[in-house]
Design a protein around this motif. Structure first.
Motif, PDB file in Angstrom:
ATOM      1  N   SER A   1       0.821  -1.217   0.000  1.00  0.00           N
ATOM      2  CA  SER A   1       0.000   0.000   0.000  1.00  0.00           C
ATOM      3  C   SER A   1       0.856   1.269   0.000  1.00  0.00           C
ATOM      4  O   SER A   1       0.516   2.247  -0.662  1.00  0.00           O
ATOM      5  CB  SER A   1      -0.949   0.011   1.197  1.00  0.00           C
ATOM      6  N   GLY A   2       1.962   1.259   0.726  1.00  0.00           N
ATOM      7  CA  GLY A   2       2.840   2.427   0.741  1.00  0.00           C
ATOM      8  C   GLY A   2       3.473   2.689  -0.612  1.00  0.00           C
ATOM      9  O   GLY A   2       3.545   3.826  -1.080  1.00  0.00           O
ATOM     10  N   MET A   3       3.923   1.618  -1.245  1.00  0.00           N
ATOM     11  CA  MET A   3       4.531   1.765  -2.580  1.00  0.00           C
ATOM     12  C   MET A   3       3.495   2.171  -3.612  1.00  0.00           C
ATOM     13  O   MET A   3       3.761   3.015  -4.464  1.00  0.00           O
ATOM     14  CB  MET A   3       5.215   0.468  -2.984  1.00  0.00           C
ATOM     15  N   LEU A   4       2.301   1.589  -3.513  1.00  0.00           N
ATOM     16  CA  LEU A   4       1.239   1.908  -4.471  1.00  0.00           C
ATOM     17  C   LEU A   4       0.813   3.373  -4.350  1.00  0.00           C
ATOM     18  O   LEU A   4       0.647   4.062  -5.363  1.00  0.00           O
ATOM     19  CB  LEU A   4       0.035   0.987  -4.255  1.00  0.00           C
ATOM     20  N   GLY A   5       0.655   3.861  -3.123  1.00  0.00           N
ATOM     21  CA  GLY A   5       0.277   5.255  -2.915  1.00  0.00           C
ATOM     22  C   GLY A   5       1.314   6.218  -3.460  1.00  0.00           C
ATOM     23  O   GLY A   5       0.981   7.227  -4.087  1.00  0.00           O
ATOM     24  N   THR A   6       2.589   5.903  -3.237  1.00  0.00           N
ATOM     25  CA  THR A   6       3.662   6.757  -3.745  1.00  0.00           C
ATOM     26  C   THR A   6       3.697   6.738  -5.267  1.00  0.00           C
ATOM     27  O   THR A   6       3.826   7.794  -5.910  1.00  0.00           O
ATOM     28  CB  THR A   6       5.022   6.301  -3.174  1.00  0.00           C
ATOM     29  N   LEU A   7       3.579   5.554  -5.857  1.00  0.00           N
ATOM     30  CA  LEU A   7       3.562   5.452  -7.323  1.00  0.00           C
ATOM     31  C   LEU A   7       2.393   6.215  -7.922  1.00  0.00           C
ATOM     32  O   LEU A   7       2.550   6.923  -8.927  1.00  0.00           O
ATOM     33  CB  LEU A   7       3.495   3.988  -7.752  1.00  0.00           C
ATOM     34  N   ALA A   8       1.214   6.078  -7.317  1.00  0.00           N
ATOM     35  CA  ALA A   8       0.040   6.804  -7.816  1.00  0.00           C
ATOM     36  C   ALA A   8       0.281   8.309  -7.740  1.00  0.00           C
ATOM     37  O   ALA A   8      -0.051   9.049  -8.681  1.00  0.00           O
ATOM     38  CB  ALA A   8      -1.199   6.414  -7.022  1.00  0.00           C
ATOM     39  N   GLY A   9       0.874   8.780  -6.648  1.00  0.00           N
ATOM     40  CA  GLY A   9       1.187  10.200  -6.510  1.00  0.00           C
ATOM     41  C   GLY A   9       2.159  10.673  -7.571  1.00  0.00           C
ATOM     42  O   GLY A   9       1.988  11.745  -8.168  1.00  0.00           O
ATOM     43  N   VAL A  10       3.193   9.877  -7.840  1.00  0.00           N
ATOM     44  CA  VAL A  10       4.180  10.234  -8.864  1.00  0.00           C
ATOM     45  C   VAL A  10       3.527  10.278 -10.244  1.00  0.00           C
ATOM     46  O   VAL A  10       3.768  11.209 -11.030  1.00  0.00           O
ATOM     47  CB  VAL A  10       5.369   9.246  -8.842  1.00  0.00           C
ATOM     48  N   PHE A  11       2.671   9.299 -10.547  1.00  0.00           N
ATOM     49  CA  PHE A  11       1.996   9.293 -11.851  1.00  0.00           C
ATOM     50  C   PHE A  11       1.066  10.496 -12.001  1.00  0.00           C
ATOM     51  O   PHE A  11       0.968  11.077 -13.083  1.00  0.00           O
ATOM     52  CB  PHE A  11       1.230   7.989 -12.071  1.00  0.00           C
ATOM     53  N   LEU A  12       0.399  10.883 -10.926  1.00  0.00           N
ATOM     54  CA  LEU A  12      -0.465  12.058 -10.999  1.00  0.00           C
ATOM     55  C   LEU A  12       0.349  13.331 -11.236  1.00  0.00           C
ATOM     56  O   LEU A  12      -0.072  14.207 -12.009  1.00  0.00           O
ATOM     57  CB  LEU A  12      -1.306  12.181  -9.728  1.00  0.00           C
ATOM     58  N   ILE A  13       1.501  13.441 -10.597  1.00  0.00           N
ATOM     59  CA  ILE A  13       2.357  14.614 -10.833  1.00  0.00           C
ATOM     60  C   ILE A  13       2.882  14.604 -12.267  1.00  0.00           C
ATOM     61  O   ILE A  13       2.937  15.652 -12.928  1.00  0.00           O
ATOM     62  CB  ILE A  13       3.495  14.669  -9.792  1.00  0.00           C
ATOM     63  N   MET A  14       3.236  13.425 -12.777  1.00  0.00           N
ATOM     64  CA  MET A  14       3.666  13.326 -14.190  1.00  0.00           C
ATOM     65  C   MET A  14       2.527  13.703 -15.129  1.00  0.00           C
ATOM     66  O   MET A  14       2.756  14.342 -16.162  1.00  0.00           O
ATOM     67  CB  MET A  14       4.189  11.918 -14.486  1.00  0.00           C
ATOM     68  N   ALA A  15       1.296  13.309 -14.767  1.00  0.00           N
ATOM     69  CA  ALA A  15       0.136  13.683 -15.582  1.00  0.00           C
ATOM     70  C   ALA A  15      -0.043  15.201 -15.583  1.00  0.00           C
ATOM     71  O   ALA A  15      -0.379  15.793 -16.615  1.00  0.00           O
ATOM     72  CB  ALA A  15      -1.124  12.991 -15.060  1.00  0.00           C
ATOM     73  N   PHE A  16       0.203  15.848 -14.454  1.00  0.00           N
ATOM     74  CA  PHE A  16       0.130  17.300 -14.394  1.00  0.00           C
ATOM     75  C   PHE A  16       1.159  17.932 -15.320  1.00  0.00           C
ATOM     76  O   PHE A  16       0.858  18.890 -16.033  1.00  0.00           O
ATOM     77  CB  PHE A  16       0.353  17.803 -12.959  1.00  0.00           C
ATOM     78  N   VAL A  17       2.375  17.403 -15.314  1.00  0.00           N
ATOM     79  CA  VAL A  17       3.445  17.959 -16.153  1.00  0.00           C
ATOM     80  C   VAL A  17       3.053  17.895 -17.627  1.00  0.00           C
ATOM     81  O   VAL A  17       3.301  18.833 -18.392  1.00  0.00           O
ATOM     82  CB  VAL A  17       4.780  17.226 -15.888  1.00  0.00           C
ATOM     83  N   SER A  18       2.414  16.796 -18.024  1.00  0.00           N
ATOM     84  CA  SER A  18       2.077  16.672 -19.442  1.00  0.00           C
ATOM     85  C   SER A  18       0.772  17.366 -19.821  1.00  0.00           C
ATOM     86  O   SER A  18       0.607  17.796 -20.951  1.00  0.00           O
ATOM     87  CB  SER A  18       2.026  15.196 -19.851  1.00  0.00           C
ATOM     88  N   THR A  19      -0.191  17.482 -18.886  1.00  0.00           N
ATOM     89  CA  THR A  19      -1.491  18.064 -19.239  1.00  0.00           C
ATOM     90  C   THR A  19      -1.713  19.464 -18.680  1.00  0.00           C
ATOM     91  O   THR A  19      -2.594  20.172 -19.147  1.00  0.00           O
ATOM     92  CB  THR A  19      -2.633  17.177 -18.705  1.00  0.00           C
ATOM     93  N   ARG A  20      -0.959  19.833 -17.638  1.00  0.00           N
ATOM     94  CA  ARG A  20      -1.097  21.119 -16.944  1.00  0.00           C
ATOM     95  C   ARG A  20      -2.440  21.272 -16.222  1.00  0.00           C
ATOM     96  O   ARG A  20      -2.867  22.385 -15.931  1.00  0.00           O
ATOM     97  CB  ARG A  20      -0.888  22.303 -17.892  1.00  0.00           C
ATOM     98  N   TYR A  21      -3.121  20.149 -15.939  1.00  0.00           N
ATOM     99  CA  TYR A  21      -4.344  20.203 -15.126  1.00  0.00           C
ATOM    100  C   TYR A  21      -3.925  20.227 -13.664  1.00  0.00           C
ATOM    101  O   TYR A  21      -3.343  19.278 -13.144  1.00  0.00           O
ATOM    102  CB  TYR A  21      -5.249  18.998 -15.383  1.00  0.00           C
ATOM    103  N   ILE A  22      -4.218  21.313 -12.988  1.00  0.00           N
ATOM    104  CA  ILE A  22      -3.772  21.529 -11.612  1.00  0.00           C
ATOM    105  C   ILE A  22      -4.306  20.460 -10.659  1.00  0.00           C
ATOM    106  O   ILE A  22      -3.674  20.152  -9.643  1.00  0.00           O
ATOM    107  CB  ILE A  22      -4.135  22.965 -11.140  1.00  0.00           C
ATOM    108  N   ILE A  23      -5.463  19.895 -10.975  1.00  0.00           N
ATOM    109  CA  ILE A  23      -6.047  18.869 -10.104  1.00  0.00           C
ATOM    110  C   ILE A  23      -5.118  17.660  -9.981  1.00  0.00           C
ATOM    111  O   ILE A  23      -5.039  17.029  -8.925  1.00  0.00           O
ATOM    112  CB  ILE A  23      -7.467  18.454 -10.579  1.00  0.00           C
ATOM    113  N   TYR A  24      -4.386  17.331 -11.045  1.00  0.00           N
ATOM    114  CA  TYR A  24      -3.437  16.215 -10.989  1.00  0.00           C
ATOM    115  C   TYR A  24      -2.293  16.527 -10.018  1.00  0.00           C
ATOM    116  O   TYR A  24      -1.854  15.662  -9.265  1.00  0.00           O
ATOM    117  CB  TYR A  24      -2.870  15.902 -12.363  1.00  0.00           C
ATOM    118  N   LEU A  25      -1.820  17.749 -10.057  1.00  0.00           N
ATOM    119  CA  LEU A  25      -0.743  18.148  -9.147  1.00  0.00           C
ATOM    120  C   LEU A  25      -1.220  18.085  -7.690  1.00  0.00           C
ATOM    121  O   LEU A  25      -0.534  17.534  -6.827  1.00  0.00           O
ATOM    122  CB  LEU A  25      -0.248  19.564  -9.463  1.00  0.00           C
ATOM    123  N   ILE A  26      -2.407  18.630  -7.443  1.00  0.00           N
ATOM    124  CA  ILE A  26      -2.943  18.634  -6.077  1.00  0.00           C
ATOM    125  C   ILE A  26      -3.133  17.200  -5.583  1.00  0.00           C
ATOM    126  O   ILE A  26      -2.711  16.854  -4.468  1.00  0.00           O
ATOM    127  CB  ILE A  26      -4.262  19.433  -6.011  1.00  0.00           C
TER     128      ILE A  26
END
Length: 185
Positions: free
Chosen positions: A53-78
């Motif tokens: 669960s700890g690794m999955l949560g961190t990976l999901a957070g990293v993927f959401l931040i990467m999604a923000f970088v590519s789409t610029r949707y602030i909700i992904y960063l938050i």
């Protein structure tokens, strides 16, 4: 000559060392430890982030931040920052709360390691755990952790061990299979 030998497998800075010495003499080691909120936090961080669960949560957070970088949707960063920051913050609060509310952490624990197992006492309360029932032993930068089940453990803060640290590692390594011992200096 009839000498018996034991092996202690200790990982020291990523290099496996084999230490060989005599066994057969009765082993007994006594240690007093005081588990603080920061020791509990260290244990909770290790336990959480080495699990799924700890690794999955961190990976999901990293993927959401990467999604923000590519789409610029602030909700992904938050969402990414919240996922990454939530777990350490909640574990910190949980450790503080346990240290204050659980009477076990108010006074030092007395451990006695023998050939039969580990005896822990505090005041009039006493409990014994056989070596065979220990699940694994690991170390962090602050503690040596001896898991007595999948979710419970005895925490040995390194600051309380002093010159008994090597004797504790030796006792654990002597009585547990090498594949269950992952202790680094």
């Amino acid at each position: 000559q009839g000498l018996h030998f034991w092996r202690i497998l200790v990982y020291c800075k990523g290099i496996m060392l084999c230490l060989i010495g005599k066994a057969g003499a009765a082993m007994e080691l006594e240690i007093d430890v005081k588990v603080t909120a920061s020791d509990l936090y260290d244990y909770l961080l290790y336990h959480t982030y080495t699990g799924f669960s700890g690794m999955l949560g961190t990976l999901a957070g990293v993927f959401l931040i990467m999604a923000f970088v590519s789409t610029r949707y602030i909700i992904y960063l938050i969402a990414g920052v919240v996922l990454i920051a939530y777990m350490p913050c909640s574990l910190f609060l949980k450790a503080k709360q346990q240290a204050v509310n659980n009477p076990v952490f108010r006074n030092p624990l007395h451990y006695k390691m023998t050939e039969e197992g580990i005896n822990v006492s505090q005041g009039e309360n006493e409990e014994t755990q056989s070596w065979e029932s220990c699940v694994k032993a690991v170390s962090t930068g602050r503690s040596i952790i001896l898991y007595t089940s999948r979710t419970t453990a005895s925490i040995f803060p390194k600051r309380d061990l002093g010159d008994k640290k090597e004797a504790l590692i030796q006792a654990i390594s002597t009585h547990m299979p090498p594949k269950k011992v992952k202790i680094r200096f």
